[in-house]
Design a protein around this motif. Structure first.
Motif, PDB file in Angstrom:
ATOM      1  N   TYR A 241       4.398 -10.804  -1.783  1.00 45.06           N
ATOM      2  CA  TYR A 241       3.856  -9.498  -2.171  1.00 45.06           C
ATOM      3  C   TYR A 241       4.887  -8.390  -1.973  1.00 45.06           C
ATOM      4  O   TYR A 241       4.946  -7.446  -2.764  1.00 45.06           O
ATOM      5  CB  TYR A 241       2.597  -9.191  -1.368  1.00 45.06           C
ATOM      6  N   LEU A 242       5.694  -8.504  -0.937  1.00 47.19           N
ATOM      7  CA  LEU A 242       6.704  -7.487  -0.683  1.00 47.19           C
ATOM      8  C   LEU A 242       7.742  -7.468  -1.797  1.00 47.19           C
ATOM      9  O   LEU A 242       8.169  -6.392  -2.248  1.00 47.19           O
ATOM     10  CB  LEU A 242       7.379  -7.756   0.666  1.00 47.19           C
ATOM     11  N   ARG A 243       8.148  -8.634  -2.254  1.00 46.23           N
ATOM     12  CA  ARG A 243       9.119  -8.726  -3.356  1.00 46.23           C
ATOM     13  C   ARG A 243       8.560  -8.151  -4.645  1.00 46.23           C
ATOM     14  O   ARG A 243       9.310  -7.678  -5.500  1.00 46.23           O
ATOM     15  CB  ARG A 243       9.542 -10.179  -3.576  1.00 46.23           C
ATOM     16  N   ASN A 244       7.233  -8.192  -4.780  1.00 48.03           N
ATOM     17  CA  ASN A 244       6.591  -7.654  -5.983  1.00 48.03           C
ATOM     18  C   ASN A 244       6.080  -6.224  -5.780  1.00 48.03           C
ATOM     19  O   ASN A 244       5.298  -5.732  -6.592  1.00 48.03           O
ATOM     20  CB  ASN A 244       5.433  -8.568  -6.404  1.00 48.03           C
ATOM     21  N   HIS A 245       6.504  -5.604  -4.677  1.00 43.56           N
ATOM     22  CA  HIS A 245       6.171  -4.201  -4.375  1.00 43.56           C
ATOM     23  C   HIS A 245       4.663  -3.979  -4.241  1.00 43.56           C
ATOM     24  O   HIS A 245       4.182  -2.870  -4.491  1.00 43.56           O
ATOM     25  CB  HIS A 245       6.738  -3.264  -5.446  1.00 43.56           C
ATOM     26  N   GLN A 246       3.941  -4.990  -3.823  1.00 38.49           N
ATOM     27  CA  GLN A 246       2.498  -4.866  -3.594  1.00 38.49           C
ATOM     28  C   GLN A 246       2.275  -4.676  -2.089  1.00 38.49           C
ATOM     29  O   GLN A 246       1.839  -5.563  -1.380  1.00 38.49           O
ATOM     30  CB  GLN A 246       1.778  -6.111  -4.112  1.00 38.49           C
ATOM     31  N   TYR A 247       2.572  -3.482  -1.627  1.00 36.18           N
ATOM     32  CA  TYR A 247       2.624  -3.220  -0.186  1.00 36.18           C
ATOM     33  C   TYR A 247       1.245  -3.296   0.473  1.00 36.18           C
ATOM     34  O   TYR A 247       1.128  -3.753   1.606  1.00 36.18           O
ATOM     35  CB  TYR A 247       3.275  -1.868   0.058  1.00 36.18           C
TER      36      TYR A 247
ATOM     37  N   ALA B 107       6.698  -3.073   4.658  1.00 35.35           N
ATOM     38  CA  ALA B 107       5.702  -2.657   3.663  1.00 35.35           C
ATOM     39  C   ALA B 107       5.160  -1.266   3.986  1.00 35.35           C
ATOM     40  O   ALA B 107       5.008  -0.423   3.093  1.00 35.35           O
ATOM     41  CB  ALA B 107       4.564  -3.673   3.623  1.00 35.35           C
TER      42      ALA B 107
ATOM     43  N   HIS C  13       7.813   1.358   3.126  1.00 36.63           N
ATOM     44  CA  HIS C  13       7.866   1.599   1.679  1.00 36.63           C
ATOM     45  C   HIS C  13       6.692   2.460   1.219  1.00 36.63           C
ATOM     46  O   HIS C  13       6.844   3.317   0.340  1.00 36.63           O
ATOM     47  CB  HIS C  13       7.849   0.274   0.916  1.00 36.63           C
TER      48      HIS C  13
ATOM     49  N   SER D 151      18.028  -6.074   4.357  1.00 35.65           N
ATOM     50  CA  SER D 151      16.960  -5.408   3.606  1.00 35.65           C
ATOM     51  C   SER D 151      16.525  -4.139   4.324  1.00 35.65           C
ATOM     52  O   SER D 151      16.230  -3.117   3.685  1.00 35.65           O
ATOM     53  CB  SER D 151      15.761  -6.350   3.444  1.00 35.65           C
TER      54      SER D 151
END
Length: 383
Positions: free
Chosen positions: A184-190, A214, A217, A253
């Motif tokens: 989810y983090l890689r897909n920006h779904q924080y 997350a 961000h 990161s």
């Protein structure tokens, strides 16, 4: 009469084959698409070096179809029938388990497992033993048993193989949560990252750091950090240096998120202090610095930093206000005032309940039920 019995046996055999095939297909698809999706995605990323996109649904369907074809090929080669026809599912179930027996070293450049030599050896032994037993028990295999015995025997064999698959595959809940959070983090779904293990008191260091990233961000570190277990103090904001204990994300990161890398050997707290006071970090670095101070329970430094970087009439994040309330107990003349009446009342209730809760260890569990999501509980009870 014999012809009638023979027709019923052949019909029962066809039904048994269809039922076992259907059950295996359902199990394989659900196992891959629901329970082991993140593990399969990690394996795909490792083998493809991140150059191709992983599609969970097509992957689960294609692998299941391939394993069904493998079962058909095995049965055609060995000629298994009767009460032991389901033995032909052994290679498919074994490979299914091996595919999902993925550990934390999956992203390392020299990733390999003992299955590289063990799988071919087990399959070779399986084929040799099965072929030999088929010759030895050729007469028994040609005996037509009752439809019920035929069905039950094969279903039991298939069930044993399914259990074998589950036992071989990685079922570590902590590892699965870390992989899911990373996905989810890689897909920006924080927000999805923060839902993982939301109500659990268990939290590995890697999962704790992924949550912190997350929140950073999403700009909610000061609002949500202590809604989750914090067992690692400042270490919960940075990954371990041991590459085998983290996943695709590393401290690089985090340094990218902060905008600056530390010098070799630089203390993390000193690093965060410097980039904030020198203004070399991104805006996210201030929340990281303030959160680190709270995690280390350094309220004096926190109170100073708040006055250095924020206006006294600014609306602060939840946990910054909770920390200020603690600080004002020992520094009543502190210039920042908290005007949130609901929070002030809850803090008053907290102090009353803390006195009533008894010894520290016993009181910790009692207080956690009501105040476990507050900085007050963390400050007083978390070691």
């Amino acid at each position: 009469m014999n012809e009638y019995i023979h027709k019923n046996y052949k019909k029962a055999a066809r039904i048994q084959t269809a039922v076992c095939g259907f059950l295996f297909s359902i199990f394989s698809f659900i196992y891959l698409y629901v329970f082991q999706c993140d593990v399969l995605e990690a394996l795909h990323f490792s083998l493809a070096h991140g150059k191709t996109h992983f599609a969970p649904l097509p992957s689960a369907i294609i692998i299941t179809l391939i394993l069904l074809l493998l079962r058909w090929g095995v049965n055609s080669l060995l000629g298994l029938k009767g009460e032991v026809r389901a033995l032909s599912y052994f290679p498919s179930c074994l490979i299914l388990g091996v595919l999902t027996d993925v550990g934390r070293t999956v992203y390392m450049s020299d990733y390999h497992t003992s299955w590289g030599w063990l799988l071919p050896l087990i399959l070779l032994i399986y084929f040799l033993v099965t072929f030999w037993l088929r010759r030895v028990f050729r007469v028994q295999l040609n005996v037509e048993s009752s439809p019920m015995t035929l069905m039950n025997s094969n279903l039991i064999i298939l069930l044993v193989f399914i259990i074998m698959t589950i036992l071989i595959g990685n079922s570590n809940r902590t590892f699965h949560r870390e992989l899911e959070a990373e996905h989810y983090l890689r897909n920006h779904q924080y927000n999805e990252v923060l839902k993982i293990g939301q109500h659990s008191t268990e939290a590995s260091r890697t999962l704790t750091v992924l949550r912190s990233i997350a929140m950073s961000h999403a700009g909610t570190l000061g609002e949500k950090l202590f809604e989750y277990p914090q067992y690692y103090k400042t270490d919960g904001l940075f990954f371990a240096n041991d590459s085998s204990s983290v996943l695709r994300y590393t401290n690089d990161s985090i340094y990218y998120l902060l905008g600056v890398r530390p010098y070799n050997g630089e203390d993390r707290m000193e690093f965060l202090h410097n980039i904030c006071y020198k203004g070399t970090g991104k805006s996210t670095s201030l929340d990281y610095f303030l959160s680190a101070l709270l995690l280390e329970k350094r309220l004096d430094t926190f109170a100073t930093a708040i006055t250095d970087f924020c206006e006294s009439d600014e609306e602060f994040a939840r946990y910054y206000k909770e920390a200020i309330l603690i600080y004002k107990d020992s520094h009543p003349d502190y210039q920042i005032q908290i005007t949130d009446s609901a929070m002030i009342q809850r803090y008053t209730d907290y102090k009353i309940r803390r006195k009533e809760s008894g010894p520290l260890v016993q009181g910790s569990n009692l207080m956690r039920r009501e105040f476990g999501d507050t900085y007050w509980w963390y400050f007083d009870y978390q070691n």
